[in-house]
Design a protein around this motif. Structure first.
Motif, PDB file in Angstrom:
ATOM      1  N   GLY A  68       0.810  -1.213   0.000  1.00  0.00           N
ATOM      2  CA  GLY A  68       0.000   0.000   0.000  1.00  0.00           C
ATOM      3  C   GLY A  68       0.842   1.260   0.000  1.00  0.00           C
ATOM      4  O   GLY A  68       0.576   2.217  -0.752  1.00  0.00           O
ATOM      5  N   PHE A  69       1.890   1.291   0.817  1.00  0.00           N
ATOM      6  CA  PHE A  69       2.739   2.481   0.865  1.00  0.00           C
ATOM      7  C   PHE A  69       3.675   2.559  -0.337  1.00  0.00           C
ATOM      8  O   PHE A  69       4.017   3.660  -0.784  1.00  0.00           O
ATOM      9  CB  PHE A  69       3.520   2.512   2.182  1.00  0.00           C
ATOM     10  N   GLU A  70       4.091   1.427  -0.891  1.00  0.00           N
ATOM     11  CA  GLU A  70       4.858   1.462  -2.135  1.00  0.00           C
ATOM     12  C   GLU A  70       4.014   2.056  -3.257  1.00  0.00           C
ATOM     13  O   GLU A  70       4.516   2.799  -4.109  1.00  0.00           O
ATOM     14  CB  GLU A  70       5.317   0.055  -2.510  1.00  0.00           C
ATOM     15  N   GLY A  74       4.726   5.869  -5.197  1.00  0.00           N
ATOM     16  CA  GLY A  74       5.070   5.753  -6.601  1.00  0.00           C
ATOM     17  C   GLY A  74       6.083   4.675  -6.924  1.00  0.00           C
ATOM     18  O   GLY A  74       6.544   4.566  -8.074  1.00  0.00           O
ATOM     19  N   VAL A  75       6.444   3.859  -5.936  1.00  0.00           N
ATOM     20  CA  VAL A  75       7.426   2.797  -6.168  1.00  0.00           C
ATOM     21  C   VAL A  75       6.878   1.761  -7.145  1.00  0.00           C
ATOM     22  O   VAL A  75       7.571   1.328  -8.079  1.00  0.00           O
ATOM     23  CB  VAL A  75       7.829   2.135  -4.839  1.00  0.00           C
ATOM     24  N   LEU A  76       5.627   1.368  -6.945  1.00  0.00           N
ATOM     25  CA  LEU A  76       5.037   0.358  -7.825  1.00  0.00           C
ATOM     26  C   LEU A  76       4.939   0.863  -9.260  1.00  0.00           C
ATOM     27  O   LEU A  76       5.178   0.119 -10.211  1.00  0.00           O
ATOM     28  CB  LEU A  76       3.647  -0.038  -7.309  1.00  0.00           C
ATOM     29  N   LYS A  77       4.599   2.136  -9.411  1.00  0.00           N
ATOM     30  CA  LYS A  77       4.487   2.707 -10.752  1.00  0.00           C
ATOM     31  C   LYS A  77       5.825   2.655 -11.474  1.00  0.00           C
ATOM     32  O   LYS A  77       5.893   2.283 -12.652  1.00  0.00           O
ATOM     33  CB  LYS A  77       4.001   4.147 -10.648  1.00  0.00           C
ATOM     34  N   ARG A  78       6.903   2.999 -10.773  1.00  0.00           N
ATOM     35  CA  ARG A  78       8.231   2.992 -11.383  1.00  0.00           C
ATOM     36  C   ARG A  78       8.698   1.572 -11.690  1.00  0.00           C
ATOM     37  O   ARG A  78       9.270   1.302 -12.748  1.00  0.00           O
ATOM     38  CB  ARG A  78       9.228   3.712 -10.475  1.00  0.00           C
ATOM     39  N   LEU A  79       8.472   0.666 -10.742  1.00  0.00           N
ATOM     40  CA  LEU A  79       8.869  -0.723 -10.982  1.00  0.00           C
ATOM     41  C   LEU A  79       8.039  -1.338 -12.106  1.00  0.00           C
ATOM     42  O   LEU A  79       8.525  -2.164 -12.874  1.00  0.00           O
ATOM     43  CB  LEU A  79       8.713  -1.546  -9.702  1.00  0.00           C
ATOM     44  N   GLY A  80       6.768  -0.940 -12.171  1.00  0.00           N
ATOM     45  CA  GLY A  80       5.901  -1.481 -13.215  1.00  0.00           C
ATOM     46  C   GLY A  80       6.307  -1.053 -14.606  1.00  0.00           C
ATOM     47  O   GLY A  80       5.970  -1.717 -15.593  1.00  0.00           O
ATOM     48  N   ARG A 152      -6.511   3.438  -0.124  1.00  0.00           N
ATOM     49  CA  ARG A 152      -5.376   4.323   0.111  1.00  0.00           C
ATOM     50  C   ARG A 152      -4.462   3.710   1.165  1.00  0.00           C
ATOM     51  O   ARG A 152      -4.872   2.844   1.931  1.00  0.00           O
ATOM     52  CB  ARG A 152      -5.872   5.693   0.579  1.00  0.00           C
ATOM     53  N   ALA A 153      -3.211   4.178   1.197  1.00  0.00           N
ATOM     54  CA  ALA A 153      -2.214   3.575   2.084  1.00  0.00           C
ATOM     55  C   ALA A 153      -2.643   3.641   3.542  1.00  0.00           C
ATOM     56  O   ALA A 153      -2.514   2.671   4.290  1.00  0.00           O
ATOM     57  CB  ALA A 153      -0.866   4.265   1.893  1.00  0.00           C
ATOM     58  N   GLU A 154      -3.162   4.804   3.969  1.00  0.00           N
ATOM     59  CA  GLU A 154      -3.580   4.942   5.364  1.00  0.00           C
ATOM     60  C   GLU A 154      -4.740   4.006   5.689  1.00  0.00           C
ATOM     61  O   GLU A 154      -4.785   3.417   6.773  1.00  0.00           O
ATOM     62  CB  GLU A 154      -3.972   6.390   5.664  1.00  0.00           C
ATOM     63  N   ALA A 155      -5.675   3.883   4.748  1.00  0.00           N
ATOM     64  CA  ALA A 155      -6.802   2.976   4.957  1.00  0.00           C
ATOM     65  C   ALA A 155      -6.330   1.526   4.971  1.00  0.00           C
ATOM     66  O   ALA A 155      -6.818   0.704   5.754  1.00  0.00           O
ATOM     67  CB  ALA A 155      -7.846   3.182   3.866  1.00  0.00           C
ATOM     68  N   THR A 156      -5.359   1.213   4.111  1.00  0.00           N
ATOM     69  CA  THR A 156      -4.791  -0.140   4.101  1.00  0.00           C
ATOM     70  C   THR A 156      -4.156  -0.475   5.435  1.00  0.00           C
ATOM     71  O   THR A 156      -4.322  -1.579   5.970  1.00  0.00           O
ATOM     72  CB  THR A 156      -3.751  -0.268   2.978  1.00  0.00           C
ATOM     73  N   LEU A 157      -3.392   0.473   5.993  1.00  0.00           N
ATOM     74  CA  LEU A 157      -2.760   0.273   7.296  1.00  0.00           C
ATOM     75  C   LEU A 157      -3.802  -0.036   8.363  1.00  0.00           C
ATOM     76  O   LEU A 157      -3.642  -0.985   9.151  1.00  0.00           O
ATOM     77  CB  LEU A 157      -1.968   1.525   7.674  1.00  0.00           C
ATOM     78  N   ALA A 158      -4.874   0.742   8.385  1.00  0.00           N
ATOM     79  CA  ALA A 158      -5.911   0.550   9.400  1.00  0.00           C
ATOM     80  C   ALA A 158      -6.651  -0.771   9.199  1.00  0.00           C
ATOM     81  O   ALA A 158      -6.849  -1.541  10.144  1.00  0.00           O
ATOM     82  CB  ALA A 158      -6.897   1.719   9.363  1.00  0.00           C
ATOM     83  N   VAL A 159      -7.057  -1.046   7.957  1.00  0.00           N
ATOM     84  CA  VAL A 159      -7.833  -2.254   7.681  1.00  0.00           C
ATOM     85  C   VAL A 159      -7.005  -3.510   7.927  1.00  0.00           C
ATOM     86  O   VAL A 159      -7.492  -4.472   8.537  1.00  0.00           O
ATOM     87  CB  VAL A 159      -8.354  -2.221   6.228  1.00  0.00           C
ATOM     88  N   THR A 227      -8.266  -9.147  -6.876  1.00  0.00           N
ATOM     89  CA  THR A 227      -7.037  -8.377  -7.084  1.00  0.00           C
ATOM     90  C   THR A 227      -6.844  -8.053  -8.566  1.00  0.00           C
ATOM     91  O   THR A 227      -6.492  -6.928  -8.928  1.00  0.00           O
ATOM     92  CB  THR A 227      -5.831  -9.155  -6.559  1.00  0.00           C
ATOM     93  N   ALA A 228      -7.057  -9.034  -9.418  1.00  0.00           N
ATOM     94  CA  ALA A 228      -6.872  -8.826 -10.860  1.00  0.00           C
ATOM     95  C   ALA A 228      -7.816  -7.757 -11.395  1.00  0.00           C
ATOM     96  O   ALA A 228      -7.468  -7.006 -12.315  1.00  0.00           O
ATOM     97  CB  ALA A 228      -7.084 -10.141 -11.609  1.00  0.00           C
ATOM     98  N   ARG A 229      -9.004  -7.651 -10.804  1.00  0.00           N
ATOM     99  CA  ARG A 229      -9.996  -6.707 -11.321  1.00  0.00           C
ATOM    100  C   ARG A 229      -9.844  -5.309 -10.735  1.00  0.00           C
ATOM    101  O   ARG A 229     -10.269  -4.326 -11.380  1.00  0.00           O
ATOM    102  CB  ARG A 229     -11.411  -7.227 -11.015  1.00  0.00           C
ATOM    103  N   THR A 230      -9.295  -5.185  -9.540  1.00  0.00           N
ATOM    104  CA  THR A 230      -9.301  -3.891  -8.866  1.00  0.00           C
ATOM    105  C   THR A 230      -7.922  -3.288  -8.633  1.00  0.00           C
ATOM    106  O   THR A 230      -7.820  -2.095  -8.350  1.00  0.00           O
ATOM    107  CB  THR A 230     -10.012  -4.003  -7.497  1.00  0.00           C
ATOM    108  N   PHE A 231      -6.848  -4.075  -8.736  1.00  0.00           N
ATOM    109  CA  PHE A 231      -5.519  -3.569  -8.362  1.00  0.00           C
ATOM    110  C   PHE A 231      -5.056  -2.499  -9.349  1.00  0.00           C
ATOM    111  O   PHE A 231      -5.125  -2.689 -10.550  1.00  0.00           O
ATOM    112  CB  PHE A 231      -4.506  -4.716  -8.327  1.00  0.00           C
ATOM    113  N   THR A 232      -4.605  -1.388  -8.797  1.00  0.00           N
ATOM    114  CA  THR A 232      -4.019  -0.319  -9.605  1.00  0.00           C
ATOM    115  C   THR A 232      -2.591  -0.077  -9.139  1.00  0.00           C
ATOM    116  O   THR A 232      -2.305  -0.170  -7.949  1.00  0.00           O
ATOM    117  CB  THR A 232      -4.823   0.979  -9.495  1.00  0.00           C
ATOM    118  N   TRP A 233      -1.723   0.286 -10.062  1.00  0.00           N
ATOM    119  CA  TRP A 233      -0.294   0.416  -9.752  1.00  0.00           C
ATOM    120  C   TRP A 233       0.075   1.816  -9.299  1.00  0.00           C
ATOM    121  O   TRP A 233       1.231   2.069  -8.976  1.00  0.00           O
ATOM    122  CB  TRP A 233       0.537   0.012 -10.968  1.00  0.00           C
ATOM    123  N   GLU A 234      -0.887   2.742  -9.297  1.00  0.00           N
ATOM    124  CA  GLU A 234      -0.575   4.096  -8.855  1.00  0.00           C
ATOM    125  C   GLU A 234      -1.819   4.753  -8.280  1.00  0.00           C
ATOM    126  O   GLU A 234      -2.923   4.242  -8.446  1.00  0.00           O
ATOM    127  CB  GLU A 234      -0.057   4.931 -10.027  1.00  0.00           C
TER     128      GLU A 234
END
Length: 234
Positions: A68-70, A74-80, A152-159, A227-234
């Motif tokens: 979530g924090f990657e 923007g880490v995932l976007k760059r690696l992607g 979002r990253a903060e929501a991911t942390l909490a959930v 995951t395949a349907r909803t995952f976004t890289w940025e």
């Protein structure tokens, strides 16, 4: 690199090793003091559940928070967009999970053996334990990536932390499902309850819990599809 990043994070190490060890020692002492009755000794009953908890903490909570924090930074976007295929990045994350889980099993298993744990050593028991851990990792990792990619990253942390605490307290992962009374059968349909049951069957009886493995496979398929349907890289 994924393994190094995971091991550098103190919060993830807390979830990966310290909390499961506290649950193991505290649960054994509580079972003795409260005179809880199990079909086997407290350490034999609780250790496979704590191993399942370790799998859950790493493959769900740690993976979801880190990803979530990657994604946020923007880490995932760059690696992607790098020459590394996205499938290679995901494979690296899964490989890191397996290496950390191996370390968890060594540490927790060693402490449990010192406390008197006597698991089944038959070849079937070993294979059943490995299959249960791998399917549990797949199920929770797919759900962790779903949470990390959809929120979002903060929501991911909490959930992620909230789900971890709820499943730890009432998900049938550490204590056998029958310890929860009438709700025990329903808990067996959760990935936490199914993983705990599968690992207990492997270490206590040296057998496969086919129903629990089927439940984990269904959760894996559902999590992968979401995951395949909803995952976004940025």
């Amino acid at each position: 690199m994924e393994t190094r990043l995971l091991l550098r994070n103190g919060e993830q190490l807390l979830l990966a090793v310290v909390i499961p060890l506290i649950v193991l020692v505290g649960g054994i002492e509580a079972a003795k003091r409260l005179d809880l009755s199990f079909s086997h000794s407290p350490v034999d009953t609780l250790t496979p559940g704590v191993l399942a908890l370790a799998v859950m903490s790493t493959s769900f909570t740690s993976l979801a928070i880190a990803t979530g924090f990657e994604r946020r930074y923007g880490v995932l976007k760059r690696l992607g967009s790098s020459p590394l295929p996205r499938s290679g990045l995901l494979a690296g994350k899964v490989g890191a999970l397996l290496l950390v889980e191996l370390a968890q099993f060594v540490v927790i298993g060693t402490v449990a053996l010192l406390l008197g744990w006597s698991p089944s050593h038959s070849p079937v028991a070993v294979v059943a334990l490995l299959v249960s851990a791998l399917l549990g990792t797949a199920a929770f990792a797919s759900l962790g990536l779903f949470v990390a990619g959809a929120l979002r990253a903060e929501a991911t942390l909490a959930v992620a932390n909230l789900v971890y605490l709820l499943l730890l307290a009432g998900g049938g992962v550490v204590f056998p499902s029958r310890s929860y009374g009438p709700a025990g059968e329903a808990l067996g349909l959760l990935p936490s309850g199914a993983l705990g049951s599968a690992m207990r069957t492997a270490t206590l009886h040296g057998a496969f819990s086919w129903w629990s493995l089927l439940v984990l496979a269904i959760w894996t398929a559902a999590g992968t599809m979401l995951t395949a349907r909803t995952f976004t890289w940025e």
